[in-house]
Scaffold this motif. Structure first.
Motif, PDB file in Angstrom:
ATOM      1  N   LEU A 237       0.918  -1.097   0.246  1.00  0.00           N
ATOM      2  CA  LEU A 237       0.046  -0.047   0.077  1.00  0.00           C
ATOM      3  C   LEU A 237       1.140   1.203  -0.025  1.00  0.00           C
ATOM      4  N   GLY A 238       1.807   1.231   0.647  1.00  0.00           N
ATOM      5  CA  GLY A 238       3.022   2.437   0.740  1.00  0.00           C
ATOM      6  C   GLY A 238       3.559   2.705  -0.318  1.00  0.00           C
ATOM      7  N   ALA A 239       4.167   1.563  -1.145  1.00  0.00           N
ATOM      8  CA  ALA A 239       4.648   1.538  -2.376  1.00  0.00           C
ATOM      9  C   ALA A 239       3.720   2.267  -3.478  1.00  0.00           C
ATOM     10  N   SER A 240       2.427   1.802  -3.349  1.00  0.00           N
ATOM     11  CA  SER A 240       1.329   2.232  -4.282  1.00  0.00           C
ATOM     12  C   SER A 240       1.101   3.845  -4.083  1.00  0.00           C
ATOM     13  N   ILE A 241       0.963   4.203  -2.876  1.00  0.00           N
ATOM     14  CA  ILE A 241       0.808   5.526  -2.525  1.00  0.00           C
ATOM     15  C   ILE A 241       1.719   6.461  -3.246  1.00  0.00           C
ATOM     16  N   ALA A 242       3.076   5.836  -2.954  1.00  0.00           N
ATOM     17  CA  ALA A 242       4.301   6.743  -3.600  1.00  0.00           C
ATOM     18  C   ALA A 242       4.048   6.577  -5.192  1.00  0.00           C
ATOM     19  N   LEU A 243       3.665   5.419  -5.905  1.00  0.00           N
ATOM     20  CA  LEU A 243       3.472   5.887  -7.245  1.00  0.00           C
ATOM     21  C   LEU A 243       2.592   6.821  -7.633  1.00  0.00           C
TER      22      LEU A 243
ATOM     23  N   GLY B 273      -0.222  23.944  13.306  1.00  0.00           N
ATOM     24  CA  GLY B 273      -1.570  23.278  13.633  1.00  0.00           C
ATOM     25  C   GLY B 273      -2.013  22.627  12.421  1.00  0.00           C
ATOM     26  N   ILE B 274      -1.339  21.888  11.716  1.00  0.00           N
ATOM     27  CA  ILE B 274      -1.960  21.072  10.657  1.00  0.00           C
ATOM     28  C   ILE B 274      -2.216  19.644  10.967  1.00  0.00           C
ATOM     29  N   ILE B 275      -3.278  18.754  10.868  1.00  0.00           N
ATOM     30  CA  ILE B 275      -3.467  17.623  11.261  1.00  0.00           C
ATOM     31  C   ILE B 275      -3.335  16.649   9.760  1.00  0.00           C
ATOM     32  N   VAL B 276      -2.202  15.894   9.726  1.00  0.00           N
ATOM     33  CA  VAL B 276      -2.256  15.222   8.564  1.00  0.00           C
ATOM     34  C   VAL B 276      -2.840  13.803   8.458  1.00  0.00           C
ATOM     35  N   GLU B 277      -3.826  13.545   7.792  1.00  0.00           N
ATOM     36  CA  GLU B 277      -4.731  12.242   7.414  1.00  0.00           C
ATOM     37  C   GLU B 277      -4.474  11.451   6.204  1.00  0.00           C
ATOM     38  N   SER B 278      -3.439  11.748   5.569  1.00  0.00           N
ATOM     39  CA  SER B 278      -2.971  10.818   4.401  1.00  0.00           C
ATOM     40  C   SER B 278      -1.586  11.216   3.933  1.00  0.00           C
ATOM     41  N   LEU B 279      -0.838  10.297   3.692  1.00  0.00           N
ATOM     42  CA  LEU B 279       0.622  10.574   3.118  1.00  0.00           C
ATOM     43  C   LEU B 279       0.493  11.306   2.034  1.00  0.00           C
ATOM     44  N   PRO B 280      -0.223  11.200   0.682  1.00  0.00           N
ATOM     45  CA  PRO B 280      -0.322  12.105  -0.154  1.00  0.00           C
ATOM     46  C   PRO B 280      -0.476  13.573   0.249  1.00  0.00           C
ATOM     47  N   GLN B 281      -1.330  13.705   1.246  1.00  0.00           N
ATOM     48  CA  GLN B 281      -1.587  14.937   1.976  1.00  0.00           C
ATOM     49  C   GLN B 281      -0.398  15.528   2.402  1.00  0.00           C
ATOM     50  N   ALA B 282       0.297  14.680   3.179  1.00  0.00           N
ATOM     51  CA  ALA B 282       1.698  15.128   3.682  1.00  0.00           C
ATOM     52  C   ALA B 282       2.546  15.422   2.686  1.00  0.00           C
ATOM     53  N   GLN B 283       2.752  14.986   1.555  1.00  0.00           N
ATOM     54  CA  GLN B 283       3.442  15.418   0.599  1.00  0.00           C
ATOM     55  C   GLN B 283       3.040  16.712  -0.127  1.00  0.00           C
ATOM     56  N   GLN B 284       1.781  16.801  -0.160  1.00  0.00           N
ATOM     57  CA  GLN B 284       1.370  18.156  -0.708  1.00  0.00           C
ATOM     58  C   GLN B 284       1.673  19.331   0.045  1.00  0.00           C
ATOM     59  N   MET B 285       1.532  19.165   1.430  1.00  0.00           N
ATOM     60  CA  MET B 285       1.756  20.286   2.447  1.00  0.00           C
ATOM     61  C   MET B 285       3.321  20.376   2.549  1.00  0.00           C
TER      62      MET B 285
END
Length: 404
Positions: free
Chosen positions: A103-109, A256-268
């Motif tokens: 799942l993590g590798a797929s999120i990275a792709l 004050g940013i709560i991260v709820e997804s890894l793609p969100q973390a990248q965008q932020m």
């Protein structure tokens, strides 16, 4: 100088284990910890790493002294039905692990190339199977060491891009504190660092080197250098996991940013640290997912071979089936997941729930003179391992009681 060169010959098994606890599940747990609770949960990484060093050295101890991996020893020295139950639970934990990795590798792709997660899963699956079916232990070790080096370098670069108080970091490591609402994250960090499949994996890799287990001098020699490998490798993992929380604290929690997804973390990360760091984040996640998928499948092959009292051997059918089962089942589960980030955290929490079974099994086997001979656990070893087991079981029971 001679000792330094000799130590380098033994570096490898520990790094394969290190990959398991810098996997995508760790990423999700660490980002959740750092963005929601700042540096307050750094102590969990330190405690988990200390527990990990004790357990991984003990697992390697089993492999070196007995010539058996944990799965083989379970089948040989436990009642048939009990062994089957224990190894089945370990295989389920491996499926949970493989799910987080793929799942993590797929999120990275998806981050890097806009490939949908479910399609990415179908790309990672055959790649991992091909890699394992076409490479030997030594080749796998070399690739994994390269992957770990790149991941570590990626996070060191990220760490230099943020500003954080060294005093606050040190305080976070040494002051135990469980903020309100953080227990699931605490357990997910524990499950992500101290992973049941890594105990099976380490004992298999270390005994696969086929040392002369009849020679007491050779066994003592291997145990000494194995411990150096374990300390070195676990320390690298500790630094990388700590870096993840520190980066999440500096970039998200302080704003004050709560991260709820890894793609969100990248965008932020893009507006906060620039496009360069966001690309590093995604690339490192891809490497982490691929390398840890390989080690998870490796463990599946080890456990299945253990059912038949056999060591891992890619030429034999049980090993091949054991490799395929966790990867295929994990991929099927991913196809039905609606919230990937939450699934990653829950998968790590589930690992912490299975962990006591594996710990108790390992302590029993390594304390048995029938299994270990004169290298069975000493009284001090038993006390230390007993404390470790009590801490892990206590946290699990606390979670269950709190949830109820």
């Amino acid at each position: 100088m001679k000792n330094a060169r000799e130590i380098l010959k033994y570096i490898g098994p520990g790094l394969l284990v290190t990959v398991g606890f810098i996997d995508p599940g760790n990423w999700a747990s660490n980002v959740a910890a750092g963005s929601s609770f700042g540096l307050k949960l750094l102590w969990v990484v330190l405690l988990s790493t200390i527990i990990l060093i004790v357990l991984q050295h003990n697992a390697a101890h089993l492999g070196i002294a007995s010539g058996l991996c944990l799965a083989e020893a379970t089948s040989i020295y436990l009642n048939k039905y009990l062994a089957m139950a224990v190894l089945s639970s370990a295989m389920l934990a491996t499926v949970s692990t493989a799910m987080a990795e793929i799942l993590g590798a797929s999120i990275a792709l998806e981050m890097l190339f806009k490939i949908p997660i479910k399609l990415g899963c179908l790309i990672i699956l055959p790649f991992t199977i091909f890699f394992l079916f076409s490479n030997s232990y030594k080749k796998v070790e070399r690739w994994i060491i390269a992957f770990v080096s790149l991941i570590g370098l990626s996070f060191l670069i990220e760490l230099f891009l943020v500003k954080v108080s060294v005093k606050d970091v040190v305080f976070g490591w040494i002051k135990p504190y469980i903020p309100s609402g953080s227990l699931m994250v605490v357990l997910s960090i524990l499950g992500a660092v101290v992973m049941p499949h890594n105990l099976f994996l380490h004992s298999e890799i270390i005994q696969s080197r086929q040392w002369n287990t009849q020679d007491e001098k050779i066994i003592k020699h291997q145990l000494k250098f194995e411990f150096v490998d374990t300390l070195f490798s676990m320390f690298i993992g500790f630094l990388i996991n700590s870096s993840m929380i520190i980066i999440a604290h500096a970039t998200f929690y302080t704003k004050g940013i709560i991260v709820e997804s890894l793609p969100q973390a990248q965008q932020m990360l893009k507006p906060i640290l620039g496009n360069f760091s966001a690309t590093i984040f995604a690339f490192a996640l891809l490497l982490s997912g691929i390398s840890s998928s390989i080690t998870a499948a490796f463990t599946g092959g080890t456990i299945m071979a253990g059912f038949y009292r056999r060591p891992y051997n890619i030429e034999e059918l049980p090993t091949k089936i054991g490799i395929i089962i966790p990867l295929v089942l994990a991929s099927i589960i991913i196809l039905f997941i609606s919230n990937p980030f939450k699934a990653l955290i829950i998968s790590q929490m589930l690992l912490s729930m299975q962990l006591p079974i594996t710990i108790i099994l390992q302590i029993y086997l390594t304390s048995s003179k029938k299994v270990m001979g004169k290298f069975a656990n000493s009284l001090v070893d038993k006390i230390i391992l007993g404390i470790v087991a009590a801490v892990v079981i206590g946290l699990d029971v606390f979670l269950i009681v709190t949830s109820l």
